[in-house]
Design a protein around this motif. Structure first.
Motif, mmCIF file in Angstrom:
data_model
loop_
_atom_site.group_PDB
_atom_site.id
_atom_site.type_symbol
_atom_site.label_atom_id
_atom_site.label_comp_id
_atom_site.label_asym_id
_atom_site.label_seq_id
_atom_site.Cartn_x
_atom_site.Cartn_y
_atom_site.Cartn_z
ATOM 1 N N CYS A 197 -116.796 -10.291 -13.907
ATOM 2 C CA CYS A 197 -117.058 -11.657 -12.037
ATOM 3 C C CYS A 197 -117.380 -9.781 -10.595
ATOM 4 O O CYS A 197 -117.330 -10.550 -10.228
ATOM 5 N N ASP A 198 -117.277 -8.568 -11.306
ATOM 6 C CA ASP A 198 -116.953 -8.045 -10.251
ATOM 7 C C ASP A 198 -115.884 -8.324 -9.420
ATOM 8 O O ASP A 198 -116.703 -7.962 -8.165
ATOM 9 N N GLU A 199 -114.575 -8.260 -9.298
ATOM 10 C CA GLU A 199 -113.383 -8.525 -8.516
ATOM 11 C C GLU A 199 -112.666 -7.650 -8.810
ATOM 12 O O GLU A 199 -111.851 -7.477 -7.797
ATOM 13 N N PHE A 200 -112.868 -6.387 -9.475
ATOM 14 C CA PHE A 200 -112.171 -5.246 -8.765
ATOM 15 C C PHE A 200 -113.113 -4.450 -7.476
ATOM 16 O O PHE A 200 -114.242 -4.252 -6.997
ATOM 17 N N PHE A 201 -112.370 -4.062 -6.853
ATOM 18 C CA PHE A 201 -113.139 -3.387 -5.333
ATOM 19 C C PHE A 201 -111.936 -2.343 -4.928
ATOM 20 O O PHE A 201 -111.196 -1.897 -5.004
ATOM 21 N N LEU A 202 -112.623 -1.533 -3.696
ATOM 22 C CA LEU A 202 -111.515 -0.009 -3.323
ATOM 23 C C LEU A 202 -111.247 -0.266 -2.793
ATOM 24 O O LEU A 202 -111.948 -0.747 -1.204
ATOM 25 N N VAL A 203 -110.501 0.123 -1.861
ATOM 26 C CA VAL A 203 -109.770 0.790 -0.930
ATOM 27 C C VAL A 203 -109.670 2.251 -0.439
ATOM 28 O O VAL A 203 -109.523 2.819 -2.143
ATOM 29 N N GLU A 227 -105.795 17.050 6.795
ATOM 30 C CA GLU A 227 -105.838 17.943 6.914
ATOM 31 C C GLU A 227 -104.869 18.578 8.191
ATOM 32 O O GLU A 227 -105.360 18.546 8.868
ATOM 33 N N LEU A 228 -104.180 19.222 8.076
ATOM 34 C CA LEU A 228 -102.478 19.503 8.637
ATOM 35 C C LEU A 228 -102.686 20.785 9.699
ATOM 36 O O LEU A 228 -102.369 20.322 10.683
ATOM 37 N N ALA A 229 -103.474 21.665 9.557
ATOM 38 C CA ALA A 229 -104.097 22.471 10.590
ATOM 39 C C ALA A 229 -104.311 21.772 11.671
ATOM 40 O O ALA A 229 -104.202 22.694 12.703
ATOM 41 N N THR A 230 -105.187 21.054 11.261
ATOM 42 C CA THR A 230 -106.444 20.689 12.746
ATOM 43 C C THR A 230 -106.596 19.358 12.724
ATOM 44 O O THR A 230 -107.046 19.202 13.854
ATOM 45 N N GLY A 231 -105.641 18.369 11.988
ATOM 46 C CA GLY A 231 -105.789 17.280 12.512
ATOM 47 C C GLY A 231 -106.616 15.790 11.439
ATOM 48 O O GLY A 231 -106.749 15.135 11.542
ATOM 49 N N ARG A 232 -107.758 17.732 11.352
ATOM 50 C CA ARG A 232 -108.992 16.538 10.621
ATOM 51 C C ARG A 232 -109.341 16.086 9.477
ATOM 52 O O ARG A 232 -107.771 15.997 8.596
ATOM 53 N N MET A 233 -110.165 14.500 9.429
ATOM 54 C CA MET A 233 -110.050 14.215 8.012
ATOM 55 C C MET A 233 -110.320 14.164 7.070
ATOM 56 O O MET A 233 -112.172 14.676 7.522
ATOM 57 N N THR A 234 -109.751 15.135 5.933
ATOM 58 C CA THR A 234 -111.096 15.502 5.251
ATOM 59 C C THR A 234 -111.080 15.097 3.659
ATOM 60 O O THR A 234 -112.060 15.471 3.065
ATOM 61 N N GLY A 235 -110.748 14.295 3.672
ATOM 62 C CA GLY A 235 -110.723 13.018 2.565
ATOM 63 C C GLY A 235 -110.417 12.283 2.553
ATOM 64 O O GLY A 235 -109.894 11.699 3.049
ATOM 65 N N ALA A 236 -110.673 11.410 1.074
ATOM 66 C CA ALA A 236 -109.758 10.022 1.202
ATOM 67 C C ALA A 236 -109.741 9.875 -0.380
ATOM 68 O O ALA A 236 -110.599 10.393 -1.330
ATOM 69 N N GLU A 237 -108.871 8.926 -1.075
ATOM 70 C CA GLU A 237 -108.274 8.533 -2.114
ATOM 71 C C GLU A 237 -108.916 7.259 -2.656
ATOM 72 O O GLU A 237 -108.740 6.506 -1.597
ATOM 73 N N SER A 255 -102.368 6.582 7.852
ATOM 74 C CA SER A 255 -102.876 4.923 7.732
ATOM 75 C C SER A 255 -102.734 4.482 5.851
ATOM 76 O O SER A 255 -102.512 5.305 5.049
ATOM 77 N N GLN A 256 -102.648 4.170 6.132
ATOM 78 C CA GLN A 256 -103.009 2.531 5.649
ATOM 79 C C GLN A 256 -103.918 2.842 3.889
ATOM 80 O O GLN A 256 -105.189 2.952 4.622
ATOM 81 N N PRO A 257 -104.226 2.597 3.087
ATOM 82 C CA PRO A 257 -105.196 2.739 2.242
ATOM 83 C C PRO A 257 -105.867 1.014 2.892
ATOM 84 O O PRO A 257 -105.822 0.177 3.557
ATOM 85 N N ILE A 258 -107.911 1.975 3.474
ATOM 86 C CA ILE A 258 -108.509 0.991 4.202
ATOM 87 C C ILE A 258 -109.588 -0.010 2.866
ATOM 88 O O ILE A 258 -110.237 0.761 2.642
ATOM 89 N N GLU A 259 -110.021 -0.582 4.165
ATOM 90 C CA GLU A 259 -111.226 -0.863 3.879
ATOM 91 C C GLU A 259 -112.625 -0.116 3.882
ATOM 92 O O GLU A 259 -112.020 0.670 4.414
ATOM 93 N N GLU A 260 -113.158 -0.141 3.517
ATOM 94 C CA GLU A 260 -114.704 0.676 3.264
ATOM 95 C C GLU A 260 -115.179 1.019 4.482
ATOM 96 O O GLU A 260 -115.501 2.069 5.070
#
Ligand code: C2E
Ligand code: CA
Ligand code: CA
Ligand code: CA
Length: 280
Positions: free
Chosen positions: A36-42, A48-58, A262-267
Motif C-alpha cells: 500500500c506504499d505506506e513507507f515514506f522518507l524524512v 559542513e562545519l568550516a562553512t556552515g553549508r548544508m552539504t547533504g542529508a540522510e 535540525s530534526q529529520p524533516i519532510e521532503e
C-alpha cells in the motif's frame, strides 16, 4: 517453538508461541505496508562545519501505519523486517524513493550535495540490491557521486566475501560509502585498512554527555584524527546542543547532524531550505 520435555514429550511454550505469532503478525503488517506504499522518507540535513553549508542529508524511513495513530519509527519495525527477508524490500523501496528525491533536488543544490541512505547487512549481501541500485541510478539519472550508502560495522564482522565484494562494487560505480555508528559496535581497525570507505560517522553515544566527559572528548578527538589520517571525511551524529557543536568546530570535525541543527524533516521542507540557501 518446541522443546523436548523431560518425559520426552514435545511441549510448546506459550511464551515462545506468542512471540512467533507476533513476528508473523508484524510481518503481515509490513507486507501490507509495502503493497500500500505506506513507507515514506524524512531527511536529516548535514552541515559542513568550516562553512556552515548544508552539504547533504540522510534519508530516514517512516511508516504511515493506518492501524497506529502515530507515524511509526524504524525501531518499531526494522528489527522485525531484519529477522525476515522483508528488509530487502524495504531497503529497495527506500533506495528508489531516495534517489528519485535526490534527482529532484539536483537543480536546487550544489554539485557536492550528497544524499545518504541506510541499508542493512542483508541487503548488502543480496545481488538484487546491487542490480536495483544500478537500475535506479539509470532511471533517475542521479550521478552516483550524489549518493552515499551507510553501512554499520556488523557487515565486516560477519567477515563475508559477499559483503566485501559488494562494497567494492558499490564504490567502483562511484557511490560513496559511510561507516555508520562508528565506535559503537565491536570495532576493529582491520577493516579500515582492508577496505576503502569515504566517511566515518561518529556514533551518537559519544556525543551524548560529551560536555561533561573528558573521556568522550578524547575519543571523539581520536576518531577525527583517525579519519583525517585515513583520508576519510568524518560526521558527528546526534549533536544536541551548542557546546557539542562548538567542540566539534574547534576540533575541526568535517560535518555534523543532530537535533540542535535540525530534526529529520519532510521532503518539501528540505526543498524550501535548499532553495532559500541556494548559492550559499
Ligand atoms: P541511524 O542511521 O543512526 O540514524 C540516526 C538516528 O538518530 C535517526 O533515528 C535520527 O532521527 C536520530 N537522531 C538524529 N539526530 C539526533 C539527535 O540529535 N539526538 C538523538 N537522540 N537522536 C538523533 P531514526 O530515524 O529513528 O532511525 C533509527 C535507525 O533506524 C537508524 O539509525 C538506522 O539504523 C535505521 N534506519 C532508518 N532508516 C532506515 C532505512 O531506510 N533502512 C534501514 N535498513 N535502516 C534504517
Ligand atoms: Ca552520511
Ligand atoms: Ca545512518
Ligand atoms: Ca548512525
Amino acid at each position: 517453538a518446541k522443546a523436548e520435555g523431560r518425559s520426552g514429550f514435545v511441549t510448546f511454550s506459550p511464551a515462545i508461541l506468542n512471540q512467533f505469532d507476533m513476528q508473523l503478525g508484524e510481518e503481515a503488517g509490513i507486507k501490507r505496508a509495502l503493497n500500500c506504499d505506506e513507507f515514506f522518507l524524512v531527511w536529516q540535513p548535514q552541515f559542513e562545519l568550516a562553512t556552515g553549508r548544508m552539504t547533504g542529508a540522510e534519508a530516514l524511513v517512516r511508516w504511515r501505519d493506518p492501524a497506529a495513530a502515530a507515524i511509526r519509527l524504524p525501531v518499531s519495525f526494522i528489527p522485525t523486517a531484519e529477522r525476515s527477508d522483508l528488509i530487502l524490500e524495504i531497503d529497495k523501496v527506500v533506495l528508489s524513493k531516495a534517489c528519485l528525491q535526490a534527482a529532484r533536488w539536483m537543480p536546487v543544490s550544489a554539485d557536492d550535495f550528497v544524499c545518504s541512505v541506510n541499508l542493512s547487512g542483508k541487503s548488502l549481501q543480496n545481488d538484487a540490491y546491487f542490480a536495483h541500485l544500478l537500475l535506479v541510478l539509470q532511471q533517475t539519472g542521479l550521478p552516483p557521486s550524489r549518493l552515499q550508502l551507510e553501512i554499520t560495522e556488523g557487515v565486516f564482522i560477519q567477515n563475508s566475501r559477499n559483503a566485501l565484494n559488494a562494497l567494492a562494487e558499490i564504490r567502483n560505480i562511484g557511490v560513496g560509502l559511510a561507516l555508520d555508528d562508528f565506535g559503537s559496535g565491536y570495532s576493529s581497525f582491520g577493516y579500515l585498512a582492508d577496505f576503502n570507505l569515504d566517511q566515518l560517522k561518529i556514533d551518537r553515544s559519544f556525543l551524548s554527555g560529551l560536555e561533561s566527559s573528558k573521556k568522550k572528548q578524547n575519543i571523539v578527538r581520536g576518531i577525527i584524527a583517525l579519519a583525517n589520517s585515513l583520508g576519510l571525511t568524518v560526521v558527528a551524529e546526534g549533536v544536541e546542543n551548542e557546546t557539542q557543536l562548538d567542540f566539534l568546530i574547534a576540533e575541526r570535525c568535517h560535518s555534523a547532524q543532530g537535533f540542535f541543527m535540525s530534526q529529520p524533516i519532510e521532503e518539501n521542507l528540505l526543498t524550501k531550505h535548499l532553495i532559500a540557501r541556494q548559492g550559499r
